[in-house]
Write a protein that holds these residues in place. Structure first.
Motif, PDB file in Angstrom:
ATOM      1  N   GLY A  73      -1.551  -4.244  -1.888  1.00  0.00           N
ATOM      2  CA  GLY A  73      -0.979  -5.547  -2.212  1.00  0.00           C
ATOM      3  C   GLY A  73      -0.360  -5.630  -3.590  1.00  0.00           C
ATOM      4  N   LYS A  74       0.063  -4.470  -4.124  1.00  0.00           N
ATOM      5  CA  LYS A  74       0.623  -4.454  -5.475  1.00  0.00           C
ATOM      6  C   LYS A  74       1.830  -5.373  -5.620  1.00  0.00           C
ATOM      7  N   SER A  75       2.780  -5.244  -4.706  1.00  0.00           N
ATOM      8  CA  SER A  75       4.035  -5.991  -4.830  1.00  0.00           C
ATOM      9  C   SER A  75       3.794  -7.498  -4.719  1.00  0.00           C
ATOM     10  N   THR A  76       2.970  -7.895  -3.751  1.00  0.00           N
ATOM     11  CA  THR A  76       2.685  -9.322  -3.568  1.00  0.00           C
ATOM     12  C   THR A  76       1.960  -9.881  -4.778  1.00  0.00           C
ATOM     13  N   THR A  77       0.930  -9.162  -5.235  1.00  0.00           N
ATOM     14  CA  THR A  77       0.152  -9.634  -6.388  1.00  0.00           C
ATOM     15  C   THR A  77       1.006  -9.685  -7.643  1.00  0.00           C
ATOM     16  N   ALA A  78       1.791  -8.635  -7.876  1.00  0.00           N
ATOM     17  CA  ALA A  78       2.630  -8.601  -9.084  1.00  0.00           C
ATOM     18  C   ALA A  78       3.653  -9.727  -9.060  1.00  0.00           C
ATOM     19  N   SER A  79       4.232  -9.998  -7.901  1.00  0.00           N
ATOM     20  CA  SER A  79       5.227 -11.065  -7.793  1.00  0.00           C
ATOM     21  C   SER A  79       4.608 -12.424  -8.103  1.00  0.00           C
ATOM     22  N   LEU A  80       3.429 -12.693  -7.535  1.00  0.00           N
ATOM     23  CA  LEU A  80       2.754 -13.970  -7.796  1.00  0.00           C
ATOM     24  C   LEU A  80       2.330 -14.076  -9.261  1.00  0.00           C
ATOM     25  N   LEU A  81       1.816 -12.972  -9.812  1.00  0.00           N
ATOM     26  CA  LEU A  81       1.382 -12.984 -11.207  1.00  0.00           C
ATOM     27  C   LEU A  81       2.557 -13.236 -12.143  1.00  0.00           C
ATOM     28  N   ALA A  82       3.684 -12.598 -11.873  1.00  0.00           N
ATOM     29  CA  ALA A  82       4.864 -12.797 -12.717  1.00  0.00           C
ATOM     30  C   ALA A  82       5.314 -14.256 -12.691  1.00  0.00           C
ATOM     31  N   LYS A  83       5.248 -14.880 -11.515  1.00  0.00           N
ATOM     32  CA  LYS A  83       5.628 -16.292 -11.422  1.00  0.00           C
ATOM     33  C   LYS A  83       4.670 -17.171 -12.205  1.00  0.00           C
ATOM     34  N   ARG A  84       3.369 -16.870 -12.106  1.00  0.00           N
ATOM     35  CA  ARG A  84       2.375 -17.667 -12.838  1.00  0.00           C
ATOM     36  C   ARG A  84       2.555 -17.553 -14.348  1.00  0.00           C
ATOM     37  N   LEU A  85       2.973 -16.364 -14.809  1.00  0.00           N
ATOM     38  CA  LEU A  85       3.114 -16.123 -16.242  1.00  0.00           C
ATOM     39  C   LEU A  85       4.524 -16.383 -16.750  1.00  0.00           C
ATOM     40  N   GLY A  86       5.471 -16.592 -15.835  1.00  0.00           N
ATOM     41  CA  GLY A  86       6.861 -16.690 -16.259  1.00  0.00           C
ATOM     42  C   GLY A  86       7.352 -15.370 -16.823  1.00  0.00           C
ATOM     43  N   ALA A  87       6.827 -14.271 -16.281  1.00  0.00           N
ATOM     44  CA  ALA A  87       7.108 -12.942 -16.831  1.00  0.00           C
ATOM     45  C   ALA A  87       8.212 -12.237 -16.048  1.00  0.00           C
ATOM     46  N   ARG A  88       8.669 -11.130 -16.582  1.00  0.00           N
ATOM     47  CA  ARG A  88       9.663 -10.303 -15.925  1.00  0.00           C
ATOM     48  C   ARG A  88       8.962  -9.420 -14.887  1.00  0.00           C
ATOM     49  N   LEU A  89       9.414  -9.436 -13.649  1.00  0.00           N
ATOM     50  CA  LEU A  89       8.836  -8.607 -12.594  1.00  0.00           C
ATOM     51  C   LEU A  89       9.636  -7.312 -12.464  1.00  0.00           C
ATOM     52  N   VAL A  90       8.924  -6.183 -12.462  1.00  0.00           N
ATOM     53  CA  VAL A  90       9.544  -4.882 -12.223  1.00  0.00           C
ATOM     54  C   VAL A  90       8.843  -4.256 -11.027  1.00  0.00           C
ATOM     55  N   GLU A  91       9.591  -3.968  -9.967  1.00  0.00           N
ATOM     56  CA  GLU A  91       9.043  -3.357  -8.759  1.00  0.00           C
ATOM     57  C   GLU A  91       9.234  -1.846  -8.846  1.00  0.00           C
ATOM     58  N   GLY A  92       8.113  -1.130  -8.973  1.00  0.00           N
ATOM     59  CA  GLY A  92       8.182   0.311  -9.172  1.00  0.00           C
ATOM     60  C   GLY A  92       8.903   1.059  -8.066  1.00  0.00           C
ATOM     61  N   ASP A  93       8.730   0.614  -6.818  1.00  0.00           N
ATOM     62  CA  ASP A  93       9.387   1.309  -5.704  1.00  0.00           C
ATOM     63  C   ASP A  93      10.900   1.348  -5.854  1.00  0.00           C
ATOM     64  N   ASN A  94      11.460   0.335  -6.506  1.00  0.00           N
ATOM     65  CA  ASN A  94      12.920   0.287  -6.664  1.00  0.00           C
ATOM     66  C   ASN A  94      13.449   1.366  -7.606  1.00  0.00           C
ATOM     67  N   PHE A  95      12.565   2.005  -8.358  1.00  0.00           N
ATOM     68  CA  PHE A  95      12.981   3.030  -9.315  1.00  0.00           C
ATOM     69  C   PHE A  95      12.837   4.447  -8.744  1.00  0.00           C
ATOM     70  N   HIS A  96      12.298   4.562  -7.540  1.00  0.00           N
ATOM     71  CA  HIS A  96      12.222   5.883  -6.908  1.00  0.00           C
ATOM     72  C   HIS A  96      13.629   6.360  -6.544  1.00  0.00           C
ATOM     73  N   PRO A  97      13.981   7.586  -6.867  1.00  0.00           N
ATOM     74  CA  PRO A  97      15.262   8.124  -6.380  1.00  0.00           C
ATOM     75  C   PRO A  97      15.201   8.296  -4.861  1.00  0.00           C
ATOM     76  N   GLU A  98      16.357   8.374  -4.237  1.00  0.00           N
ATOM     77  CA  GLU A  98      16.409   8.492  -2.779  1.00  0.00           C
ATOM     78  C   GLU A  98      15.684   9.735  -2.290  1.00  0.00           C
ATOM     79  N   ALA A  99      15.693  10.799  -3.083  1.00  0.00           N
ATOM     80  CA  ALA A  99      15.004  12.023  -2.682  1.00  0.00           C
ATOM     81  C   ALA A  99      13.503  11.792  -2.541  1.00  0.00           C
ATOM     82  N   ASN A 100      12.927  11.013  -3.455  1.00  0.00           N
ATOM     83  CA  ASN A 100      11.503  10.686  -3.358  1.00  0.00           C
ATOM     84  C   ASN A 100      11.215   9.862  -2.107  1.00  0.00           C
ATOM     85  N   LYS A 101      12.045   8.856  -1.856  1.00  0.00           N
ATOM     86  CA  LYS A 101      11.836   8.007  -0.688  1.00  0.00           C
ATOM     87  C   LYS A 101      11.940   8.815   0.606  1.00  0.00           C
ATOM     88  N   ALA A 102      12.913   9.705   0.666  1.00  0.00           N
ATOM     89  CA  ALA A 102      13.098  10.529   1.862  1.00  0.00           C
ATOM     90  C   ALA A 102      11.897  11.449   2.065  1.00  0.00           C
TER      91      ALA A 102
END
Length: 228
Positions: free
Chosen positions: A22-51
């Motif tokens: 539940g990392k993504s869900t928890t981080a998203s809710l926490l960022a909203k509660r804090l008014g913080a910047r959300l960074v989703e780690g999965d979005n930084f994986h290169p395509e080779a890693n995802k494949a």
């Protein structure tokens, strides 16, 4: 000992754990509660890693280290500019958390502006969640390799339970538990500044100030009720 930092600096709260925790869900809710910047780690994986993961092959350290370096550059760069960042990232091994901080010695000594919060989820719950999940590049078959790699006995990590007395907490309750731990440690960015853009204008304040802020809000509510 979890790191403590000066009130003049930004910080990064890394919500970590294996797939299905539940990392993504928890981080998203926490960022909203804090008014913080959300960074989703999965979005930084290169395509080779995802494949590679989609094919059922676990990533090795050579795959992960460039990804962690990119996350460190993004999150630490923002924190150095005074922003509060919430990152969703597995960060399973201590070496990965050291890479995010940027120095093993500073990590060991707690001299950094990162907080690592592990979502502690029983294996059977993880398997149930992954069995019901659709459309994600991480197949359920990789859970075993992640659990084998996870290093959770680390004094630099907060442990946030997701199942309490046999009951699985809803995401909002998980976030409340995490906020309570941050408050207990004096690491909660508060009060929020509505006029500031996301991730800016927040500072670490002591828990006692948070309590005083709450009393002021409650008193105002009673006064408004009396006026009616």
């Amino acid at each position: 000992m979890v790191a403590s930092r000066s009130s003049s600096e930004g910080a990064v709260v890394c919500v970590c754990g294996p797939c299905g925790s539940g990392k993504s869900t928890t981080a998203s809710l926490l960022a909203k509660r804090l008014g913080a910047r959300l960074v989703e780690g999965d979005n930084f994986h290169p395509e080779a890693n995802k494949a590679k993961m989609a094919a059922g092959t676990p990533l090795d350290d050579a795959d992960r280290m460039p990804w962690l370096a990119a996350l460190r550059a993004e999150c630490s760069g923002r924190a150095e500019r005074g922003e509060i960042v919430v990152l969703a990232c597995s960060a399973l091994k201590r070496a990965y958390r050291e890479a995010l901080v940027g120095c093993a010695t500073l990590y060991e000594q707690g001299k950094h502006n990162w907080v690592f919060a592990l979502l502690d989820v029983p294996e059977e719950v993880l398997r149930q969640r992954l069995g019901a999940r659709q459309g994600h590049f991480m197949p359920p078959a990789l859970l075993a390799s992640q659990l084998a790699a996870m290093e959770k006995d680390d004094p630099q990590m907060l442990h946030v339970p997701v199942v309490v007395e046999g009951r699985e907490l809803v995401p909002d309750d998980v976030v409340r538990c995490l906020l309570a731990e941050l408050q207990r440690l004096g690491r909660l960015p508060w009060p929020l500044v509505p006029s500031a853009p996301p991730g800016k204008g927040r500072r670490w304040l002591a828990p006692g100030l948070l309590g005083a802020w709450g009393l002021l809000i409650a008193a105002r509510g009673l006064w408004l009720a009396y006026q009616r």
